[in-house]
Scaffold this active site. Structure first.
Site, short mmCIF file in Angstrom:
data_model
loop_
_atom_site.label_atom_id
_atom_site.label_comp_id
_atom_site.label_asym_id
_atom_site.label_seq_id
_atom_site.Cartn_x
_atom_site.Cartn_y
_atom_site.Cartn_z
N PRO A 107 141.73 31.91 150.73
CA PRO A 107 140.74 32.80 150.11
C PRO A 107 141.19 33.30 148.74
CG PRO A 107 141.75 33.83 152.07
CD PRO A 107 142.25 32.43 151.99
N GLU A 109 148.55 34.54 157.81
CA GLU A 109 148.41 35.07 156.45
C GLU A 109 148.68 34.02 155.38
OE1 GLU A 109 147.20 38.24 156.03
OE2 GLU A 109 147.05 38.14 158.21
CL1 6GU Z 1 139.77 28.27 151.92
N1 6GU Z 1 140.38 30.04 153.79
C1 6GU Z 1 140.17 31.18 154.46
N2 6GU Z 1 140.99 31.50 155.45
N3 6GU Z 1 139.18 32.01 154.20
C2 6GU Z 1 138.36 31.65 153.21
C3 6GU Z 1 138.52 30.49 152.46
C4 6GU Z 1 139.57 29.68 152.77
N4 6GU Z 1 137.55 30.43 151.53
C5 6GU Z 1 136.82 31.51 151.72
N5 6GU Z 1 137.30 32.26 152.71
#
Ligand code: 6GU
Length: 272
Positions: free
Chosen positions: A91, A118
């Site tokens: 994210p 994490e």
């Molecule tokens: Cl690539 N990973 C995660 N865990 N959450 C996200 C994401 C990626 N893109 C938006 N939210």
């Protein structure tokens, strides 16, 4: 194209056997290999995570399994084959856009490293950043529990751009967000048979056979939908992309050029 995915949830990637991506694999257009990260652990519990240095909530993925896994995947490349692009879903990454999908679709080999917890120990990203083109990528402004769903999203967006994967070569051209297409407008509504359903008809113009009028109607609807759902796209659009009729529609919707020529709201929102 070859795609490798290293994950602690290989079963989460099973949708890659279905539909467009599954068919591309069956036809030999796409070589997808999913690997279980735990195969590169050596302890009884196949540990892949540990507590964060400096304290704080959650767990961090340990570097050693990732290092062994990625070394093995990279070494499995054929002699003379290009190195893969490493796509790290997070994210905190750069936004995944149609532009990036197009860029990735032009590569011969992608390796995805979806993480849980994490995230992955930073040294892994640094280590492979010294050897490979590494892209940390987010699919949007919300937080998911892991990178597996983002991998499904990104692989589908990339795979449908590969030569011969979509039936109709024209199918990309009008994609919302396709560079240059219906330049930076969302697509409008679509209809099919029957001509009347639950007392609801089809816009007359679509039955007129008048191709010019149909194209103009579609563009008007695209502008309406973009103003309503993604006004930011109108604000950042090159004003040269708007013709006289576009400007009329935009004006009716309460939009006009500002001092810099770019469009912004100049009148209160018009309710549909
Ligand atoms: Cl690539 N990973 C995660 N865990 N959450 C996200 C994401 C990626 N893109 C938006 N939210």
């Amino acid at each position: 194209m070859r795609i490798d995915v290293v994950t602690i949830f290989p079963e989460y990637l099973e949708p890659l056997s279905v539909s467009l991506v599954g068919k591309a694999r069956a036809r030999g257009q796409l070589d997808v290999r999913v690997h279980d990260l735990r195969e590169w652990t050596h302890d009884k519990h196949n540990t892949v995570d540990d507590t964060p240095y400096g304290g704080g909530p959650g767990m961090v993925m340990k570097p050693e399994p990732w290092g062994e896994a990625l070394d093995a995947v990279i070494e499995s490349g054929a002699q003379g084959e290009e190195l893969p692009v490493l796509v790290v879903p997070t994210p905190s990454g750069r936004p995944f856009t149609q532009e990036l999908a197009v860029e990735l679709s032009e590569k011969s080999w992608l390796v995805f490293t979806p993480a849980r917890y994490e995230g992955i120990d930073r040294r892994v990203i640094e280590e492979y950043g010294d050897r490979l083109d590494v892209r940390e990528v987010s699919i949007g402004d919300y937080v998911l529990a892991g990178g597996e769903a983002p991998v499904l999203v990104m692989v589908e967006a990339v795979a449908r751009l590969l030569p011969g994967v979509l039936g109709n070569a024209e199918s990309h051209r009008d994609d919302s967000f396709a560079p240059g297409a219906m330049a930076d407008l969302l697509e409008g509504p679509v209809y099919t048979k029957p001509p009347e359903w639950r007392d609801r008809g089809i816009p007359d113009v679509l039955l007129s056979g008048h191709h010019g009028k149909i194209a103009r109607w579609r563009r008007d609807e695209a502008i309406r939908r973009t103003v309503r759902n993604r006004p930011d796209l109108i604000e950042r659009a090159d004003p040269a992309a708007f013709d006289k009729k576009d400007r009329e529609i935009l004006s009716i919707l309460g939009w006009g050029p500002g001092p810099d020529g770019r469009f912004g709201r100049v009148a209160p929102d018009v309710e549909e």
